[in-house]
Scaffold this motif. Structure first.
Motif, PDB file in Angstrom:
ATOM      1  N   ARG A 127     -10.047  -6.800  13.695  1.00 63.51           N
ATOM      2  CA  ARG A 127      -8.792  -6.647  12.961  1.00 63.51           C
ATOM      3  C   ARG A 127      -8.921  -5.544  11.909  1.00 63.51           C
ATOM      4  NH1 ARG A 127      -5.261  -9.295  16.228  1.00 63.51           N
ATOM      5  NH2 ARG A 127      -6.243 -11.219  16.962  1.00 63.51           N
ATOM      6  N   ASN A 128      -7.806  -4.867  11.665  1.00 69.71           N
ATOM      7  CA  ASN A 128      -7.811  -3.843  10.632  1.00 69.71           C
ATOM      8  C   ASN A 128      -8.009  -4.459   9.258  1.00 69.71           C
ATOM      9  OD1 ASN A 128      -7.455  -1.684  12.290  1.00 69.71           O
ATOM     10  ND2 ASN A 128      -5.521  -1.009  11.408  1.00 69.71           N
ATOM     11  N   PRO A 129      -8.814  -3.826   8.404  1.00 66.38           N
ATOM     12  CA  PRO A 129      -8.897  -4.296   7.020  1.00 66.38           C
ATOM     13  C   PRO A 129      -7.577  -4.054   6.305  1.00 66.38           C
ATOM     14  CG  PRO A 129     -10.063  -2.211   7.272  1.00 66.38           C
ATOM     15  CD  PRO A 129      -9.668  -2.649   8.655  1.00 66.38           C
ATOM     16  N   LEU A 130      -7.406  -4.689   5.178  1.00 64.81           N
ATOM     17  CA  LEU A 130      -6.177  -4.553   4.397  1.00 64.81           C
ATOM     18  C   LEU A 130      -6.117  -3.176   3.747  1.00 64.81           C
ATOM     19  CD1 LEU A 130      -3.704  -6.266   3.424  1.00 64.81           C
ATOM     20  CD2 LEU A 130      -5.000  -6.651   1.328  1.00 64.81           C
ATOM     21  N   HIS A 131      -5.034  -2.447   3.987  1.00 63.49           N
ATOM     22  CA  HIS A 131      -4.849  -1.120   3.414  1.00 63.49           C
ATOM     23  C   HIS A 131      -3.601  -1.126   2.526  1.00 63.49           C
ATOM     24  CE1 HIS A 131      -7.963   0.679   5.885  1.00 63.49           C
ATOM     25  NE2 HIS A 131      -7.396   0.190   6.973  1.00 63.49           N
ATOM     26  N   THR A 132      -3.751  -0.652   1.324  1.00 63.78           N
ATOM     27  CA  THR A 132      -2.636  -0.625   0.374  1.00 63.78           C
ATOM     28  C   THR A 132      -1.635   0.466   0.741  1.00 63.78           C
ATOM     29  OG1 THR A 132      -4.100  -1.410  -1.380  1.00 63.78           O
ATOM     30  CG2 THR A 132      -2.026  -0.400  -2.062  1.00 63.78           C
ATOM     31  N   ILE A 133      -0.360   0.142   0.624  1.00 62.14           N
ATOM     32  CA  ILE A 133       0.725   1.113   0.826  1.00 62.14           C
ATOM     33  C   ILE A 133       0.967   1.845  -0.489  1.00 62.14           C
ATOM     34  CG2 ILE A 133       3.187   1.314   1.387  1.00 62.14           C
ATOM     35  CD1 ILE A 133       2.845  -1.251   3.070  1.00 62.14           C
ATOM     36  N   PHE A 134       1.370   3.120  -0.397  1.00 62.14           N
ATOM     37  CA  PHE A 134       1.644   3.878  -1.622  1.00 62.14           C
ATOM     38  C   PHE A 134       2.922   4.691  -1.465  1.00 62.14           C
ATOM     39  CE2 PHE A 134      -1.266   6.241   1.046  1.00 62.14           C
ATOM     40  CZ  PHE A 134      -0.823   7.554   1.015  1.00 62.14           C
ATOM     41  N   VAL A 135       3.486   5.092  -2.591  1.00 67.86           N
ATOM     42  CA  VAL A 135       4.761   5.824  -2.623  1.00 67.86           C
ATOM     43  C   VAL A 135       4.520   7.304  -2.327  1.00 67.86           C
ATOM     44  CG1 VAL A 135       6.699   6.529  -4.088  1.00 67.86           C
ATOM     45  CG2 VAL A 135       5.773   4.194  -4.254  1.00 67.86           C
ATOM     46  N   HIS A 136       5.376   7.852  -1.486  1.00 73.92           N
ATOM     47  CA  HIS A 136       5.411   9.295  -1.230  1.00 73.92           C
ATOM     48  C   HIS A 136       6.591   9.834  -2.050  1.00 73.92           C
ATOM     49  CE1 HIS A 136       4.745  13.027   0.857  1.00 73.92           C
ATOM     50  NE2 HIS A 136       5.944  13.035   1.411  1.00 73.92           N
ATOM     51  N   PRO A 137       6.329  10.416  -3.212  1.00 75.15           N
ATOM     52  CA  PRO A 137       7.412  10.700  -4.169  1.00 75.15           C
ATOM     53  C   PRO A 137       8.387  11.766  -3.691  1.00 75.15           C
ATOM     54  CG  PRO A 137       5.340  11.657  -4.917  1.00 75.15           C
ATOM     55  CD  PRO A 137       5.007  10.816  -3.725  1.00 75.15           C
ATOM     56  N   LEU A 148       7.333   5.964   1.942  1.00 78.37           N
ATOM     57  CA  LEU A 148       6.081   5.253   1.724  1.00 78.37           C
ATOM     58  C   LEU A 148       5.042   5.773   2.716  1.00 78.37           C
ATOM     59  CD1 LEU A 148       7.350   1.552   1.371  1.00 78.37           C
ATOM     60  CD2 LEU A 148       6.627   3.087  -0.482  1.00 78.37           C
ATOM     61  N   ARG A 149       3.787   5.633   2.369  1.00 78.33           N
ATOM     62  CA  ARG A 149       2.707   5.995   3.266  1.00 78.33           C
ATOM     63  C   ARG A 149       1.626   4.913   3.216  1.00 78.33           C
ATOM     64  NH1 ARG A 149       6.309   9.013   4.261  1.00 78.33           N
ATOM     65  NH2 ARG A 149       6.224  11.284   4.546  1.00 78.33           N
ATOM     66  N   GLY A 150       0.774   4.896   4.243  1.00 80.25           N
ATOM     67  CA  GLY A 150      -0.290   3.907   4.305  1.00 80.25           C
ATOM     68  C   GLY A 150      -1.448   4.442   5.121  1.00 80.25           C
ATOM     69  N   SER A 151      -2.339   3.563   5.547  1.00 84.46           N
ATOM     70  CA  SER A 151      -3.505   3.992   6.328  1.00 84.46           C
ATOM     71  C   SER A 151      -3.916   2.913   7.321  1.00 84.46           C
ATOM     72  CB  SER A 151      -4.671   4.342   5.410  1.00 84.46           C
ATOM     73  OG  SER A 151      -4.948   3.295   4.505  1.00 84.46           O
TER      74      SER A 151
END
Length: 589
Positions: free
Chosen positions: A151-161, A202-205
């Motif tokens: 399973r994928n580890p938890l990745h934080t989402i962040f704002v793309h301003p 928004l962006r993530g990984s």
């Protein structure tokens, strides 16, 4: 388990559930090109690691279909697997539905996982099989076979301003809602991960190299809900969504939510998964049409285009430093295809706002360069010496934009045939870069410009010439492309595409030259509006890969002007021996 053992386990499960054939697509519930680890089902089952291809398994046979980019790679990876390679696109290769129809009797049952099958594909497969009296059903059989999924580890989402996105979430939602109303729909389910991320800034990984996160959007005319793992949200992201009027619900609540919907007119893209259609079609009207935001995302605004220009300068500096290191150190220090890719990443990491690679670097030495999407293994990749050539296709993700560039580099003495082919490929890149065309043109109408020099010598390449590229987003982005196959999507000003012809001689060398280009408006007159390409990539073509006498005057002038642009943009950030070398290799031809 090895592949034959996995196939036996799958066939046992098929027998227990009354299934005569099972199709394993390379997909996840969002129909992504690059997949989260737990959805890499085809790779797990077959051992074939390319980004495109699918496996069909019957009671006693198995086949893998993939395109020309992976013919060489697939043959290697499928060895002793019990899976036959079918080279998709060749005249004598049957389609998988034709093969299934010939292998199965009337009344047989074929199963797929509807979560990983687009509605368009499911409908087509169902229709073609029904003509032969074969039934198609949804059964996720691998859930009971592949039980130890990573399973994928938890990745934080962040704002793309907005300063990089160039448009607010509120504005994007309003534009999509206007398209929904024009289509007489009151609800739109957004399923593709890049569309979800773009819509909400928004962006993530969650997917390697692609700055996206796993989620769905349910967009009504008056409200919007993001279905996502809430543990990924920071207070900043929560505030960002709240300000845009977007609610948040748990990812696992998405299908229960669909079950509550009745009497809606719902807009769904044909590439939404079949399980979504199955959950909605009994009690709602479904309008199947392209997701409105998909085309909006492809047409970059001026802020996004400026972001591309900014990161191309940064990426170009990294590439020049890399090319200097490679051409001067090869043969003097140990290096492999894999270590070369890591070294290139290191040069990119020196640049401002570098986030990561935009895809796994393709570094193919000598004959490995002919494997179009070759991936050098960490252990056992080829050693590289000061002889022959190497193909390096790579890219970076930066906060302001995405890059994708290929250069083919002589590392020592190369044959005259190599130099000729390399120049023919370069001629194709230049001819496409120089083209001017009227609004309404499709990519298929431009593809021949990149191939003509090769065609005149009875040569060609099997992959497309150009794909769309996202803005700090997926390096492969639709809906536009430039390739032989018909795509009805017209090209618009603001779209960014690759320009990447190639030539591949199996066992000897692969050649590909690639720049990114942006479509821009040139003029409007009585004949209509005309576009051309602005070349975005800034990196020289090595003179020892070119036979100048094969270039026309126009092509040579384009190349000299391009190298002058590279000098102007990159020289301020180069110094010492690298600067002197760069000045030498960019002298006019």
């Amino acid at each position: 388990m090895n592949t034959p053992e996995k196939l036996r386990a799958l066939r046992a499960q098929m027998a227990s559930e009354g299934v005569d054939a099972f199709v394993v697509f390379s997909a996840d519930p969002h129909l992504s090109e690059y997949l989260p680890k737990e959805w890499q089902e085809r790779a797990w089952l077959s051992g074939f690691t390319g980004s495109a291809g699918f496996v069909v398994v019957t009671k006693d046979k198995a086949g893998l279909w993939t395109d020309s980019r992976y013919f060489v790679q697939a043959a290697i990876e499928l060895k002793d697997s019990g899976i036959t390679l079918f080279k998709d696109g060749l005249e004598d290769t049957p389609s998988y539905t034709q093969w299934l129809s010939s292998e199965l009797p009337a009344g047989a049952t074929v199963a797929v996982n509807a979560l990983a099958t687009s509605h368009a594909l499911y409908t087509q497969l169902e229709s073609e099989l029904s003509n032969k009296g074969i039934k198609l059903v949804h059964k996720p059989l691998l859930d009971k076979v592949w039980t130890a999924r990573e399973r994928n580890p938890l990745h934080t989402i962040f704002v793309h301003p907005d300063k990089w996105a160039g448009q607010s979430v509120v504005s994007k939602l309003a534009a999509i809602r206007a398209k929904m109303q024009a289509a007489e729909t009151d609800l739109h389910i957004i399923t593709a991960l890049d569309d979800v991320a773009w819509t909400l800034n928004l962006r993530g990984s969650d997917v390697e190299c692609n700055p996206v996160f796993v989620g769905y959007i349910a967009l009504g005319l008056d409200e919007a809900t993001l279905f996502v793992d809430k543990a990924k949200l920071t207070p900043e992201v929560e505030q960002h969504l709240q300000a845009a009027g977007v609610k948040v619900a748990a990812y696992e609540d998405f299908f229960p939510y669909l079950a509550t919907l009745k009497a809606h007119n719902i807009l769904l893209a044909p590439n939404a998964n079949q399980a979504i259609f199955g959950a909605l079609e009994a009690h709602n009207k479904i309008t199947v049409a392209a997701a409105p935001g998909n085309l909006m995302k492809a047409v970059k605004n001026e802020t996004e285009l400026e972001g591309f220009r900014t990161v191309m300068q940064r990426d170009g500096v990294a590439m020049v430093k890399f090319l200097y290191w490679l051409t001067h150190q090869v043969g003097k220090e140990p290096m492999t295809e894999y270590s070369i890719g890591e070294k290139l990443r290191g040069f990119r990491e020196e640049g401002k706002n570098f986030v990561g690679e935009s895809f796994g670097s393709i570094v193919g030495y000598k004959g490995n360069g002919a494997i179009v999407h070759y991936s050098a293994p960490k252990e056992g990749s080829a050693e590289v010496f000061a002889e022959g050539s190497i193909l390096v296709d790579s890219g970076g993700q930066y906060l302001e934009g995405t890059t994708d560039i290929t250069r083919t580099i002589p590392l020592g003495k190369v044959s005259d045939a190599f130099l000729r082919d390399s120049t023919l490929v370069l001629k194709g890149l230049i001819q496409l870069a120089m083209v001017q065309f009227p609004r309404g043109t499709r990519g298929v109408q431009l593809d021949a410009f990149a191939r003509m020099a090769l065609w005149k010598e009875a040569k060609d390449y099997g992959h497309g010439t150009g794909h769309g590229v996202g803005s700090f987003m997926n390096v492969h982005e639709g809906p536009q492309n430039i390739r032989k196959e018909m795509n009805p999507q017209v090209l618009y000003a603001g779209m960014v595409c690759s320009d990447e012809p190639g030539c591949y001689i199996e066992g000897q060398y692969g050649i590909r030259h690639e720049n990114l280009v942006a479509i821009k408006e040139v003029t409007s007159n009585d004949f209509g509006t005309f576009y051309n390409f602005e070349t975005l990539t800034l990196c020289p073509f090595l003179p020892n890969s070119i036979k100048p006498e094969l270039l026309t005057y126009q092509e040579r002038q384009w190349l000299n002007d391009y190298h002058e642009r590279c000098r102007t943009a990159l020289l301020p950030d180069l110094d010492g021996e690298v600067k002197a070398w760069f000045l030498e290799i960019t002298k006019p031809l």
